[in-house]
Design an enzyme around this catalytic site. Structure first.
Site, PDB file in Angstrom:
ATOM      1  N   ASP A  52     -10.687  -5.531 -21.618  1.00 12.60           N
ATOM      2  CA  ASP A  52     -11.043  -4.726 -22.873  1.00 12.60           C
ATOM      3  C   ASP A  52     -11.844  -5.407 -23.687  1.00 12.60           C
ATOM      4  OD1 ASP A  52     -11.070  -3.223 -25.090  1.00 12.60           O
ATOM      5  OD2 ASP A  52      -9.267  -2.153 -24.501  1.00 12.60           O
ATOM      6  N   CYS A  58     -12.818   2.811 -25.855  1.00 15.76           N
ATOM      7  CA  CYS A  58     -11.897   2.507 -24.751  1.00 15.76           C
ATOM      8  C   CYS A  58     -11.702   3.729 -23.943  1.00 15.76           C
ATOM      9  CB  CYS A  58     -10.448   2.200 -25.205  1.00 15.76           C
ATOM     10  SG  CYS A  58     -10.673   0.675 -26.183  1.00 15.76           S
ATOM     11  N   LYS A  89      -3.335  -1.727 -18.598  1.00 13.98           N
ATOM     12  CA  LYS A  89      -4.114  -0.804 -19.432  1.00 13.98           C
ATOM     13  C   LYS A  89      -4.790   0.401 -18.663  1.00 13.98           C
ATOM     14  CE  LYS A  89      -6.572   0.005 -23.671  1.00 13.98           C
ATOM     15  NZ  LYS A  89      -7.411  -0.896 -24.829  1.00 13.98           N
ATOM     16  N   HIS A 110     -29.884   0.656 -40.573  1.00  6.30           N
ATOM     17  CA  HIS A 110     -29.970   1.814 -40.383  1.00  6.30           C
ATOM     18  C   HIS A 110     -28.570   2.722 -40.958  1.00  6.30           C
ATOM     19  CE1 HIS A 110     -29.649   5.354 -37.695  1.00  6.30           C
ATOM     20  NE2 HIS A 110     -30.972   5.466 -37.496  1.00  6.30           N
ATOM     21  N   ASP A 162     -14.339  -2.337 -20.267  1.00 11.60           N
ATOM     22  CA  ASP A 162     -14.666  -0.961 -20.805  1.00 11.60           C
ATOM     23  C   ASP A 162     -15.830  -0.940 -21.526  1.00 11.60           C
ATOM     24  OD1 ASP A 162     -13.290  -2.281 -22.837  1.00 11.60           O
ATOM     25  OD2 ASP A 162     -11.880  -0.697 -23.096  1.00 11.60           O
ATOM     26  N   HIS A 163     -15.947  -1.984 -22.502  1.00  4.85           N
ATOM     27  CA  HIS A 163     -17.162  -2.188 -23.256  1.00  4.85           C
ATOM     28  C   HIS A 163     -17.256  -3.429 -23.895  1.00  4.85           C
ATOM     29  CE1 HIS A 163     -13.938  -2.169 -26.386  1.00  4.85           C
ATOM     30  NE2 HIS A 163     -13.753  -0.883 -25.972  1.00  4.85           N
TER      31      HIS A 163
END
Length: 563
Positions: free
Chosen positions: A40, A80, A128, A249, A311-312
């Protein structure tokens, strides 16, 4: 399988399968084992130069030397549950409507592991998973709607560090180590005469919960021991450049504020947060290593394809943020490494790939025919040194990847099209919020938005994005979903609503003036479900100048159903 076929023929109790079915099952029986380790929040840029110089990752380096590293691998949603839903389904986020950490795949959804099990693979999962609906807290079910309501509240604790001053403390994340041990125990007893697929999901290097910040206040503690911190090359840590708050932004400003990162941070604080994050990555690498070592000791390594991904990524204070929930490289870039039989050693692949490619890759490894409706493509052709395979991938795989985000901590549904040197980011319905365009070949830190300087490129990329996903309709659909979910939740808690709402993750700000925020919610509920007509840019500006409380936005939905 042969004994079963013999018994079937002798007994004449069942019809024998067609010859092609027998052939496919025999092919699966001869297929390699597969182990997928998914962590993760692991920044994919740490798996190749120069990012790999900042921390010792011996087992990722082992995989690099003996396998294939994908240099441009991306999440399909930088949070996630939706990202994992993409990985397990092979479909883009809007196609499964996996909108946030509460809304993922249906519990009975057929994943690649289900298909492999049906075709004769032994299967097991540890750790997980987090790809199906309903496994996160109430906060994750209803937080996303805050983007549509006129207030701006911090939803996370300020990122902090916590050190265990023990040079011998190797096992810091106990839960991950326990699941690693379970996976190894399973490998020791698995029937090695049949192929198997093993999945291990790790929580690290995700930040830990921060109880000192109050109940339900997110996970903002970067926690490690001196043992792992010594694996980090402190002098090599880069202090990221930040834009001034007034130059950010509007969506980035909203994210930075809700993540409690708009206050003052010293360079030492930033460097320590990054160092502790890298140390957590080193511990993650060690658990990957335990799996690799176990396969070696059991004489399974030469028969097993090992895949590592995440996942990222993790912002780790880049762009004045931590966590993920952003399309910047730190959050969106993920590791994908493969090694094993048939995988080319010491190969670096620059092609754009993403997590939806995991599903077809797993089936391709097993020799199982691929469904035609997948968003992803097998990575096996790219892991070979033959130009024919690479060319076949290029012919079928489009030269872009899509990522989208619809969860909390961002006040607009966000869409990223990554292609060639360009990263194009569109928001909401494409009109309420200005897009961003980065030339990663000249601006790898993504500090200069050149969308207005290159209108023709911006228009072309926006048209290309719209050909992939009807993002205004998707945004409107998510907006409706958020309101419907909030209304359902509000009705379910009835008179306890005020008490519940005061203890969600923004409770510290909420309790300063709860009546004002409750009234803002009531005004939001009183209007119809169409997306707001005011721009988050103007609302953020209003908040900055008056210190009142605004924000707004909308959201999205499916490609196939919403074209």
């Amino acid at each position: 399988m042969l004994l079963l076929l013999v018994s079937v023929i002798v007994a004449l109790a069942l019809v024998a399968p067609a010859p092609e079915t027998q052939e496919k099952r025999l092919q699966v029986a001869q297929a390699p084992n597969v182990v997928l380790v998914a962590s993760d929040s692991f920044d994919g840029r740490l798996t190749f130069q120069p990012g790999s110089q900042v921390v010792k990752l011996p087992f990722i380096n082992f995989m690099r030397a003996r396998g294939t590293t994908f240099l441009n691998a991306y999440t399909n949603s930088p949070i996630c549950c939706p990202s994992r839903a993409a990985m397990w389904s092979g479909l883009f986020t809007h196609l499964t409507e996996s909108w946030n950490n509460f809304k993922g795949l249906d519990p009975n959804y057929t994943t690649w592991m289900d298909v492999m099990e049906k075709h004769g693979y032994q299967t097991q999962k540890f750790g997980k998973l987090d790809y199906s609906s309903g496994h996160h807290s109430i906060s994750n079910r209803v937080e996303a709607w805050t983007r549509d309501v006129a207030f701006l509240l911090r939803q996370e604790g300020r990122p902090i560090i916590n050190l265990i001053p023990d040079k011998n403390r190797r096992r810091v994340m106990d839960k991950d180590w326990q699941n690693t041990d379970k996976a190894i125990a399973w490998l020791r007893q698995v029937n090695s005469t049949k192929p198997f697929v093993l999945y291990l999901g790790l929580n690290l290097p995700h930040p830990y919960p921060s109880p000192s910040s109050g109940e339900n206040f997110g996970s903002s503690t970067f926690h490690t021991s001196l043992y792992w911190l010594e694996k980090v090359a402190y002098d090599a840590i880069k202090i990221p450049k930040w834009l001034a708050l007034s130059e950010m932004h509007p969506v980035d400003y909203y994210s930075s504020y809700t993540k409690n990162c708009t206050g003052k941070f010293t360079e030492n604080e930033i460097k320590n947060i990054r160092a502790f994050y890298y140390a957590m990555c080193a511990e993650t690498d060690a658990m990957l290593g335990e799996i690799i070592l176990a396969l070696h000791k059991l004489n399974l390594l030469q028969k097993t394809i090992v895949i590592y991904t995440s996942d990222h990524g993790e912002m780790a204070m880049e762009h004045r943020q931590f966590y993920k929930m952003s399309m910047y490289e730190a959050s969106a870039h993920v590791p994908i490494l493969m090694m094993g039989p048939g995988i080319k050693a010491n190969l670096q692949v620059p092609s754009l790939v993403s997590l939806v490619d995991i599903y077809p890759t797993m089936l391709d490894i097993a020799g199982i025919p691929l469904p035609l409706n997948l968003s992803g493509y097998s990575l096996l052709p790219l892991s070979s040194n033959t130009s024919a395979n690479d060319q076949a991938f290029r012919v079928h795989h489009p030269p872009w990847i899509l990522s989208e985000f619809h969860g909390c901590n961002a006040n607009a549904s966000t869409y990223m099209l990554r292609t060639g040197q360009w990263k194009y980011i569109a928001y909401s319905d494409g009109t309420l919020v200005q897009p961003q365009l980065f030339d990663l070949s000249l601006d790898p830190d993504e500090l200069t938005n050149i969308a207005t300087e290159f209108p023709e490129i911006t228009y072309s990329l926006d048209q290309q994005l719209r050909s992939v996903i009807n993002y205004p309709k998707v945004s409107a659909s998510v907006h409706r979903y958020n309101k419907e979910q909030f209304i359902m939740w509000k009705q379910s808690v009835a008179q306890n609503y005020s008490n519940y709402i005061a203890h969600l993750r923004w409770h510290q700000d909420w309790q300063k003036d709860p009546r004002k925020y409750e009234n803002a919610i009531q005004r939001w509920l009183a209007i119809h479900s169409s997306p707001p007509t005011h721009s988050p840019l103007s609302l953020v500006h209003q908040w900055l100048t008056t210190h009142s409380s605004p924000i707004a936005v909308d959201n999205k939905k499916t490609f196939s159903s919403y074209t």
